[in-house]
Design a protein around this motif. Structure first.
Motif, PDB file in Angstrom:
ATOM      1  N   CYS A 234       0.855  -1.202   0.000  1.00  0.00           N
ATOM      2  CA  CYS A 234       0.000   0.000   0.000  1.00  0.00           C
ATOM      3  C   CYS A 234       0.883   1.242   0.000  1.00  0.00           C
TER       4      CYS A 234
ATOM      5  N   ASP B 297      -2.463  -5.659  -6.147  1.00  0.00           N
ATOM      6  CA  ASP B 297      -3.207  -5.706  -4.881  1.00  0.00           C
ATOM      7  C   ASP B 297      -2.299  -6.283  -3.803  1.00  0.00           C
TER       8      ASP B 297
ATOM      9  N   VAL C 239     -12.400   4.402   3.319  1.00  0.00           N
ATOM     10  CA  VAL C 239     -13.050   3.623   2.268  1.00  0.00           C
ATOM     11  C   VAL C 239     -14.194   4.468   1.733  1.00  0.00           C
TER      12      VAL C 239
ATOM     13  N   ASP D 235     -11.811  -3.481   8.691  1.00  0.00           N
ATOM     14  CA  ASP D 235     -12.409  -2.658   7.639  1.00  0.00           C
ATOM     15  C   ASP D 235     -11.355  -1.877   6.857  1.00  0.00           C
TER      16      ASP D 235
ATOM     17  N   SER E 161      -8.229  -1.309   4.285  1.00  0.00           N
ATOM     18  CA  SER E 161      -8.038  -1.881   2.948  1.00  0.00           C
ATOM     19  C   SER E 161      -6.546  -1.899   2.610  1.00  0.00           C
ATOM     20  N   PRO E 162      -5.929  -3.118   2.618  1.00  0.00           N
ATOM     21  CA  PRO E 162      -6.473  -4.415   3.011  1.00  0.00           C
ATOM     22  C   PRO E 162      -6.671  -4.496   4.533  1.00  0.00           C
TER      23      PRO E 162
END
Length: 405
Positions: A106, A155, A174, A184, A186-187
């Protein structure tokens, strides 16, 4: 930002457009005027993107210094990006642990990756957003770090990590909405457990400063809270060789040094009786990272101080001890709080300006300041808090850095 717009901004016409947008911003042109000018040579959506990029570069200077002028940003990624000081600290932790190569999951536009590379680490950046990945690669090239940074548009949850160490900074927004629950993200935070199952031992995780201590314990990770410019910016989880021996750490970054306070959280340490009603010559306001780390009692021991109340993170001590972990104030007067008593005390001392701080009482600083009728030239800090069930006011003056021991 969509990929086609991002790609255009990297072309020669796009760079010229960005230069023009930067010049208009520097000239303090009104947005409507600037966009009208930019639309003479570019489509409306491209002109808007260039204007936004120019504004982002100006904001980015606070985090990346002069490098920001050559960098490409995406608004949300810039908001979550670490400051230059924080990123350098992250890098130093990996270097101290003997890591030579890591995967930055990320990775956004490469903020932390740049610090890692500058520290001598070989970095693999993984970013699923095509525009951000494109900008991460361009930022590495612009800063002459392309031999140290490799970027993959992929990803993070599906990427095959081959390095022994990972830096993980999951998105905590998100659909432009801030999320709190770790699953919750991401990831989700549980990706770290998957990485450890695959043999990745040394993992650094950047999260919001409001994370619950129990989350780190559940993951069997060391916990740290990082303060920069007087604000607790982030919490950090560390595993493997990156983990410190103490349960929790509060780290304060100053312009010239890194200060770490480590220990056992307050709930697991010996109780410290509160200060007496007439005790102390100095008032200490612990740094937010110390409070979030639950190390107020550890700090109190170091300062020979006592809390004003067991539930309140204010300290009082008989002597001044220099510390980067709290702001010190010299106590001028202390008395039971009543508004009229406060007004009278301030007028008697010729106070014309006040800063009001509060904890443990319902009074709002702005409302108190608005009510006060002040005349004079002196400036003073007013602390509204409680000792047991009694509200008190503390009049004090901040100790200047040069006066600290």
């Amino acid at each position: 930002m969509d990929l086609l717009t991002a790609q255009y901004l990297l072309t020669e016409p796009g760079r010229l457009l960005l230069a023009e947008a930067g010049a208009l911003l520097a000239a303090k042109a009104e947005p409507v005027v600037a966009l009208t000018r930019l639309r003479k040579t570019a489509a409306p959506e491209i002109a808007a993107a260039a204007w936004e990029m120019a504004a982002s570069r100006r904001k980015g200077a606070r985090k990346f210094g002069e490098s920001a002028e050559a960098m490409y940003f995406v608004g949300e990624a810039l908001e979550q990006a670490s400051s230059a000081g924080a990123a350098a600290y992250h890098a130093a932790r990996f270097v101290e642990a003997g890591v030579t190569a890591l995967t930055d999951l990320c990775g956004g536009v490469g903020g932390d990756a740049i610090a890692f590379a500058r520290a001598g680490l070989q970095v693999t950046v993984v970013e699923r957003d095509p525009a951000r990945a494109l900008f991460a690669a361009e930022n590495a090239r612009a800063l002459n770090l392309e031999t140290k940074i490799t970027v993959h548009c992929a990803d993070a949850a599906e990427f095959s990590v081959t390095t022994e160490a990972v830096w993980f900074d999951p998105a905590r927004r998100v659909d432009k909405r801030r999320v709190v629950a770790p699953e919750d993200y991401s990831p989700p935070l549980s990706l770290v457990n998957d990485l450890r199952d695959l043999g990745v031992a040394h993992i650094g995780i950047k999260l919001a400063p409001g994370i619950d201590h129990d989350v780190a314990a559940q993951m069997d990770a060391g916990l740290e809270f990082l303060s920069d410019e007087g604000e607790c910016k982030e919490s950090l989880f560390w595993t493997g060789r990156l983990r410190a021996p103490e349960p929790v750490r509060a780290t304060v970054l100053t312009p010239h040094a890194i200060h770490a306070l480590a220990g056992t959280p307050d709930e697991d340490t010996d109780y410290i009786p509160p200060a007496s009603s007439d005790e102390g010559g100095y008032f200490y306001e612990p740094d937010p990272a110390v409070i979030r780390a639950h190390l107020v009692r550890t700090l109190a021991h170091d300062l020979n101080a006592a809390p004003v109340d067991p539930q309140i993170a204010y300290l009082i001590a008989p002597e001044l001890i220099s510390t980067p972990f709290a702001t010190a104030y010299e106590i001028v007067e202390r008395f039971p709080y009543h508004f009229k008593t406060l007004q009278k005390a301030l007028n008697a001392r010729g106070v014309g300006r006040v800063v009001v701080k509060k904890r443990g009482v319902p009074h709002e600083p702005e409302a108190v300041i608005k009510q006060l009728k002040l005349k004079g030239t002196e400036e003073m800090t007013v602390v509204l808090t409680r000792m047991g069930d009694k509200q008190i006011a503390i009049l004090c003056r901040r100790v200047q850095e040069e006066k600290r021991l």
